[in-house]
Design a protein around this motif. Structure first.
Motif, PDB file in Angstrom:
ATOM      1  N   GLU A  90    -111.568 -32.784  51.020  1.00 32.08           N
ATOM      2  CA  GLU A  90    -110.342 -32.009  50.828  1.00 32.08           C
ATOM      3  C   GLU A  90    -109.923 -31.400  52.159  1.00 32.08           C
ATOM      4  O   GLU A  90    -110.647 -30.591  52.751  1.00 32.08           O
ATOM      5  N   PHE A  91    -108.756 -31.809  52.623  1.00 32.17           N
ATOM      6  CA  PHE A  91    -108.231 -31.370  53.909  1.00 32.17           C
ATOM      7  C   PHE A  91    -107.176 -30.285  53.721  1.00 32.17           C
ATOM      8  O   PHE A  91    -106.401 -30.307  52.766  1.00 32.17           O
ATOM      9  N   ASN A  92    -107.152 -29.372  54.673  1.00 37.75           N
ATOM     10  CA  ASN A  92    -106.060 -28.421  54.776  1.00 37.75           C
ATOM     11  C   ASN A  92    -105.108 -28.946  55.845  1.00 37.75           C
ATOM     12  O   ASN A  92    -105.524 -29.213  56.990  1.00 37.75           O
ATOM     13  N   VAL A  93    -103.832 -29.123  55.499  1.00 41.28           N
ATOM     14  CA  VAL A  93    -102.864 -29.711  56.413  1.00 41.28           C
ATOM     15  C   VAL A  93    -101.604 -28.849  56.432  1.00 41.28           C
ATOM     16  O   VAL A  93    -101.011 -28.588  55.382  1.00 41.28           O
ATOM     17  N   HIS A  94    -101.221 -28.412  57.606  1.00 38.15           N
ATOM     18  CA  HIS A  94     -99.990 -27.643  57.779  1.00 38.15           C
ATOM     19  C   HIS A  94     -98.854 -28.623  58.047  1.00 38.15           C
ATOM     20  O   HIS A  94     -98.911 -29.424  58.987  1.00 38.15           O
ATOM     21  N   ILE A  95     -97.808 -28.571  57.220  1.00 44.03           N
ATOM     22  CA  ILE A  95     -96.660 -29.455  57.373  1.00 44.03           C
ATOM     23  C   ILE A  95     -95.397 -28.605  57.364  1.00 44.03           C
ATOM     24  O   ILE A  95     -95.152 -27.850  56.419  1.00 44.03           O
ATOM     25  N   GLU A  96     -94.610 -28.738  58.430  1.00 46.94           N
ATOM     26  CA  GLU A  96     -93.437 -27.872  58.565  1.00 46.94           C
ATOM     27  C   GLU A  96     -92.329 -28.610  59.303  1.00 46.94           C
ATOM     28  O   GLU A  96     -92.586 -29.351  60.248  1.00 46.94           O
ATOM     29  N   GLY A  97     -91.103 -28.391  58.859  1.00 43.10           N
ATOM     30  CA  GLY A  97     -89.953 -28.952  59.542  1.00 43.10           C
ATOM     31  C   GLY A  97     -89.487 -30.267  58.953  1.00 43.10           C
ATOM     32  O   GLY A  97     -90.070 -30.792  58.003  1.00 43.10           O
ATOM     33  N   LYS A  98     -88.413 -30.774  59.522  1.00 45.29           N
ATOM     34  CA  LYS A  98     -87.829 -32.047  59.104  1.00 45.29           C
ATOM     35  C   LYS A  98     -87.561 -32.891  60.343  1.00 45.29           C
ATOM     36  O   LYS A  98     -87.500 -32.382  61.451  1.00 45.29           O
ATOM     37  N   GLY A  99     -87.404 -34.175  60.132  1.00 43.12           N
ATOM     38  CA  GLY A  99     -87.119 -35.062  61.252  1.00 43.12           C
ATOM     39  C   GLY A  99     -88.267 -36.003  61.523  1.00 43.12           C
ATOM     40  O   GLY A  99     -89.120 -36.252  60.659  1.00 43.12           O
ATOM     41  N   GLU A 100     -88.308 -36.537  62.744  1.00 39.80           N
ATOM     42  CA  GLU A 100     -89.356 -37.474  63.120  1.00 39.80           C
ATOM     43  C   GLU A 100     -90.714 -36.771  63.124  1.00 39.80           C
ATOM     44  O   GLU A 100     -90.834 -35.631  63.586  1.00 39.80           O
ATOM     45  N   CYS A 157    -113.630 -28.317  59.936  1.00 42.55           N
ATOM     46  CA  CYS A 157    -112.955 -27.248  60.677  1.00 42.55           C
ATOM     47  C   CYS A 157    -111.973 -26.489  59.783  1.00 42.55           C
ATOM     48  O   CYS A 157    -111.431 -27.040  58.824  1.00 42.55           O
ATOM     49  N   GLY A 158    -111.726 -25.240  60.134  1.00 46.03           N
ATOM     50  CA  GLY A 158    -110.738 -24.450  59.419  1.00 46.03           C
ATOM     51  C   GLY A 158    -111.009 -24.391  57.936  1.00 46.03           C
ATOM     52  O   GLY A 158    -112.118 -24.077  57.490  1.00 46.03           O
ATOM     53  N   LEU A 159    -109.999 -24.726  57.130  1.00 47.80           N
ATOM     54  CA  LEU A 159    -110.116 -24.678  55.679  1.00 47.80           C
ATOM     55  C   LEU A 159    -110.346 -26.054  55.069  1.00 47.80           C
ATOM     56  O   LEU A 159    -110.269 -26.215  53.852  1.00 47.80           O
ATOM     57  N   THR A 160    -110.642 -27.041  55.914  1.00 50.01           N
ATOM     58  CA  THR A 160    -111.016 -28.367  55.426  1.00 50.01           C
ATOM     59  C   THR A 160    -112.507 -28.394  55.106  1.00 50.01           C
ATOM     60  O   THR A 160    -113.300 -27.694  55.746  1.00 50.01           O
ATOM     61  N   GLU A 161    -112.887 -29.195  54.123  1.00 52.56           N
ATOM     62  CA  GLU A 161    -114.289 -29.291  53.747  1.00 52.56           C
ATOM     63  C   GLU A 161    -115.142 -29.812  54.900  1.00 52.56           C
ATOM     64  O   GLU A 161    -114.648 -30.542  55.772  1.00 52.56           O
TER      65      GLU A 161
END
Length: 282
Positions: A21-31, A68-72
């Motif tokens: 289980e990964f923690n992934v930050h996703i923000e914004g639009k576009g390429e 790392c971080g909040l990933t398992e």
């Protein structure tokens, strides 16, 4: 802890990839732009980079890599081999339906980024490598690079180095990293059961890679950023990268910044990244 350290963000998503289980930050639009952090970081090392790239019109994807971080954190040393780290990134791109991505990597994230770009050039449009040059350039760097990398040998001392890094209120860890504004955040994350060993396993599972010379050449545009205050990486391992490229190469030296140049000189780094990732010619 740095004063601009954000609280948990609604842009963070939990994604199950390859049994982790990964923690992934996703923000914004576009390429899409993929940001890969290094040791001992998580995606928050990009907190001064993400707003600039989102403002430049990109969709930013910044995972906490495995362990790392909040990933398992998988339990075995072998779970952190470079091939698995690259596989995680490919699985993330597949999950998000991204065929090709603009890539940025720093420290261990830079090595993962190099491996991704060299092994899967069809998945990477262009690559910005922060601090770490082409792996063959790193291995072939002058003796001073070997001396600067003494800590890699220390990290092989299983159990002993974990104890030493924690001792005296994490004095040795704070001394080696030389980044007091980040130390409390790192220590909070690494103090969780098994997390310090998981972070060190990046070095243990991949020790042989620091001597490997048979790396392929890169066939995509690359920009290298190196900071003159970097205590772990010498200039030559970055500047000699151009010998291992078949397409375009851009190099910029960030004066007055340490190893974490994206935190020390965010305005300069962000401007260079935005320009390069938009495809501007040198």
């Amino acid at each position: 802890m740095a004063g601009d350290m954000p609280c948990p963000c609604p842009c963070d998503r939990r994604l199950r990839l390859r049994g982790i289980e990964f923690n992934v930050h996703i923000e914004g639009k576009g390429e899409p732009v993929l940001l890969l952090h290094g040791f001992p970081d998580d995606h928050l090392v990009w907190r001064r980079t993400i707003p600039a790239l989102v403002g430049a019109g990109f969709r930013v994807i910044a995972p906490d890599l495995r362990g790392c971080g909040l990933t398992e954190a998988p339990p075995r040393e072998a779970d952190y081999h470079l091939s698995l780290l690259v596989g995680d990134v490919v699985a993330l791109l597949d999950h998000l339906g991204i065929d090709r991505v603009r890539l940025v990597g720093h420290d261990w994230g830079a090595l993962v980024g190099w491996a991704l770009a060299l092994q899967h050039p069809d998945r990477v449009e262009r690559y910005a490598a922060l601090s770490v040059g082409h792996p063959a350039s790193y291995v072939g760097a002058p003796l001073k690079q070997k001396l600067m990398a003494y800590y890699i040998v220390l990290l092989q001392l299983r159990g002993v180095i974990e104890f030493s890094l924690r001792a005296g209120g994490w004095w040795l860890f704070r001394t080696l990293t030389r980044m007091p504004d980040e130390a409390d955040h790192w220590i909070a994350r690494l103090s969780r059961p098994g997390r310090l060993t998981a972070a060190i396993n990046y070095y243990r599972a991949n020790f042989a890679l620091f001597f490997r010379r048979d790396w392929p050449r890169a066939a995509i545009p690359v920009m290298g950023l190196w900071s003159d205050g970097d205590f772990a990486l010498c200039r030559e391992q970055m500047t000699e990268t151009q010998r291992w490229l078949d397409v375009s190469w851009r190099y910029h030296e960030i004066a007055g910044a340490g190893h974490w140049l994206q935190l020390d000189a965010p305005e300069r780094v962000n401007a260079l990244l935005s320009d390069f990732l938009q495809g501007a010619t040198s």
